[in-house]
Design an enzyme around this catalytic site. Structure first.
Site, PDB file in Angstrom:
ATOM      1  N   LYS A  77       1.763   3.145   2.204  1.00 32.30           N
ATOM      2  CA  LYS A  77       1.357   4.430   2.779  1.00 32.30           C
ATOM      3  C   LYS A  77       1.412   5.579   1.774  1.00 32.30           C
ATOM      4  O   LYS A  77       0.700   6.581   1.920  1.00 32.30           O
ATOM      5  CB  LYS A  77       2.236   4.760   3.981  1.00 32.30           C
ATOM      6  CG  LYS A  77       1.972   3.928   5.224  1.00 32.30           C
ATOM      7  CD  LYS A  77       0.711   4.387   5.914  1.00 32.30           C
ATOM      8  CE  LYS A  77       0.575   3.738   7.285  1.00 32.30           C
ATOM      9  NZ  LYS A  77      -0.613   4.220   8.015  1.00 32.30           N
ATOM     10  N   SER A 112       2.646  -5.344   3.354  1.00 35.18           N
ATOM     11  CA  SER A 112       2.386  -3.906   3.425  1.00 35.18           C
ATOM     12  C   SER A 112       3.628  -3.031   3.438  1.00 35.18           C
ATOM     13  O   SER A 112       3.532  -1.835   3.166  1.00 35.18           O
ATOM     14  CB  SER A 112       1.542  -3.596   4.670  1.00 35.18           C
ATOM     15  OG  SER A 112       2.239  -3.979   5.842  1.00 35.18           O
TER      16      SER A 112
END
Length: 521
Positions: free
Chosen positions: A60, A314
């Protein structure tokens, strides 16, 4: 995959945006690691893109910083607002600190303290509001408007998408040979969109497989309807991907570029977390293992050898107190454990005979409580046993065990895939209720002070609570099983109170595991 004619995607513009994104002011070029154990098991070359190794333990940071870097001087002076319960919040906070921008991060009041502390450590101001992301998002929009701050969206923004696309840019530079497919987790869609547009521009033959939780499949819903569609409810275990509606901007790309969407359940995600640990000795969060879980399921459905697949890890923002739950569920997700409900005679020697029928297999769990040899009407009463058995041969061995027990004269129910049995019944074995009529419900409580009080004030003042089971899993929502004594004539009034409560629920009165072990229904 589009249901309507759309203008072609301008690949050159997207490539330029990705190639020039200044993410390396804060982000790392993460490794593309070979996974030897998974590769051997799956008979294909498995590569793991290690975004769990970023400074904030998530990809992110890339998109957040790229968006922040493109703010005007005036916008930087006025500051920014972001809404997030986790990884986006940390990425924005770190990026804002690097650029000297005043940041306010709005988070649901249910956000675990470890994530709040991580955001504050980067110098951002945290505002806790509401029980859900939607509550926090509404408050964040209000703050942005009132204070003149720029709102940094976690995925529905072209600059954010381009920043996430740098993951694919690195992947293609790190792997020079043939790449058959890339598996990408999907929440709001920013990572998948950014990676897909880059990968397809460089090599259209690469198969793009988007992976979603089966209880938060917002991309699959959007593709089915031809437009972003809001889900009525999303599960909370894979919290990094618990998004009700895919972003408009990501969907415009994904509807043209993604080749396939695959969904996986929580047990398969837990098994993937263990797979990653066994190859890397690192623990990723549920969303971080989502792509690996989808890749395993895809390979099972599309057998073949000597192919090369990449999966994106992720993130790794896992609460420590979730690890026990993950380990418990991983055994079922990998078909390493079977759960059975078995009726055996209430007499000496019955346990010995039962275990002989199971054979020389490891017992992982055994729950039983004595209730007497005869029922109230004088008939012989069987003992209800909840048993877990370790498996080495997956579903085939599970079937063999059940057949062996049935051949031994036992009544057997297979609860391996029964969600209520796995979450609640294994902790509730105790016997039937004496109530003439009882209804049982599964709830999700927001993990915040006052949630139980709200439940009791809404349902506990008028209705007799006959059963209550809660077990913390370290997530934003607690999972609760509750029973109520309700006359049939009172059903409508009770259901009105359920609706007024405002918590997610589903009725489980007819669940066979509950019927067998707690006498429900």
């Amino acid at each position: 995959m589009s249901s309507t004619a759309l203008p072609p995607i301008d690949s050159s513009t997207w490539l330029r945006a990705i190639l020039t994104a200044p993410v390396y002011d804060v982000a790392r070029r993460t490794p593309l690691d070979h996974a030897p154990r998974l590769s051997t098991r799956l008979a294909n070359t498995i590569l793991l893109k290690r975004e769990d190794l970023q400074p904030v333990f998530s990809f992110k940071l890339r998109g957040a910083y790229n968006r922040l870097a493109q703010l005007t001087a005036d916008e930087r002076t006025r500051g920014i607002v972001a809404v997030s319960a986790g990884n986006h919040a940390q990425g924005v906070a770190l990026g804002a600190k690097q650029l000297g921008i005043d940041a306010v991060i709005v988070m649901p009041a249910t956000t675990p303290q470890i994530k709040i502390d991580a955001v504050r450590a980067h110098g951002a101001t945290t505002v806790l509001h509401g029980d859900s992301y939607d509550d926090a998002a509404a408050h964040g929009r209000m703050l942005a408007e009132q204070q003149g701050r720029a709102l940094i969206h976690p995925y529905d923004d072209d600059a954010v998408i381009a920043g996430q696309g740098t993951v694919a840019m690195e992947l293609m530079a790190q792997h020079q040979g043939k790449l058959d497919a890339v598996f990408i987790p999907v929440g709001g869609g920013g990572l998948a969109a950014g990676m897909a547009v880059y990968l397809k521009a460089l090599d259209p033959s690469i198969r793009i497989v988007a992976v979603e939780p089966d209880d938060a499949a917002c991309l699959a819903a959007a593709l089915a309807h031809g437009t972003p569609t809001r889900l009525d409810h999303v599960g909370i275990f894979v919290d990094g991907c618990a998004v009700r509606q895919i972003g408009e901007a990501p969907f415009a790309l994904l509807r043209e570029l993604v080749d396939e969407v695959i969904t996986v359940d929580a047990d398969q995600v837990c098994a993937a977390i263990r797979d990653v640990f066994e190859d890397t000795r690192s623990i990723v969060e549920p969303a971080g293992a989502l792509a690996v879980a989808g890749m395993k399921r895809w390979i099972e459905a599309n057998p073949g050898e000597a192919r090369t697949f990449a999966a994106v890890l992720s993130g790794a923002n896992m609460n420590f107190d979730r690890l026990g739950h993950v380990a418990e569920r991983a055994a079922v997700g990998e078909q390493h454990e079977a759960l059975f409900g078995v009726t055996i005679p209430e007499q000496p020697g019955s346990f010995l005979g039962f275990c002989r029928n199971i054979g020389r297999r490891a017992i992982t769990e055994f729950n039983y409580r004595y209730h007497g040899r005869t029922a109230a009407d004088g008939t012989a009463q069987g003992a209800q046993v909840y048993v877990g058995v370790a498996l080495k041969g997956g579903t085939a061995e599970r079937s063999t065990i059940r057949q062996a027990l049935q051949a031994g004269g036992y009544a057997v129910s297979d609860y391996t895939e029964n969600e209520v049995a796995r979450l609640h019944v294994r902790h509730l074995v105790g016997g039937p209720s004496p109530l003439a009529r009882e209804r049982l419900f599964r709830f999700e409580f927001p993990e915040r002070p006052g949630a139980l009080l709200q439940f009791l004030e809404t349902l506990g003042t008028h209705w007799n609570i006959s059963l209550f089971h809660y077990r913390s899993h370290g997530a934003a929502n607690g999972r609760v099983l509750a029973g109520f004594e309700i006359d049939a004539a009172q059903d409508a009034a009770f259901e009105a109170d359920l609706a007024r409560l405002g918590f997610w629920f589903t009725e489980e009165t007819g669940n066979p595991a509950l019927r067998q072990f707690v006498g429900a229904g």
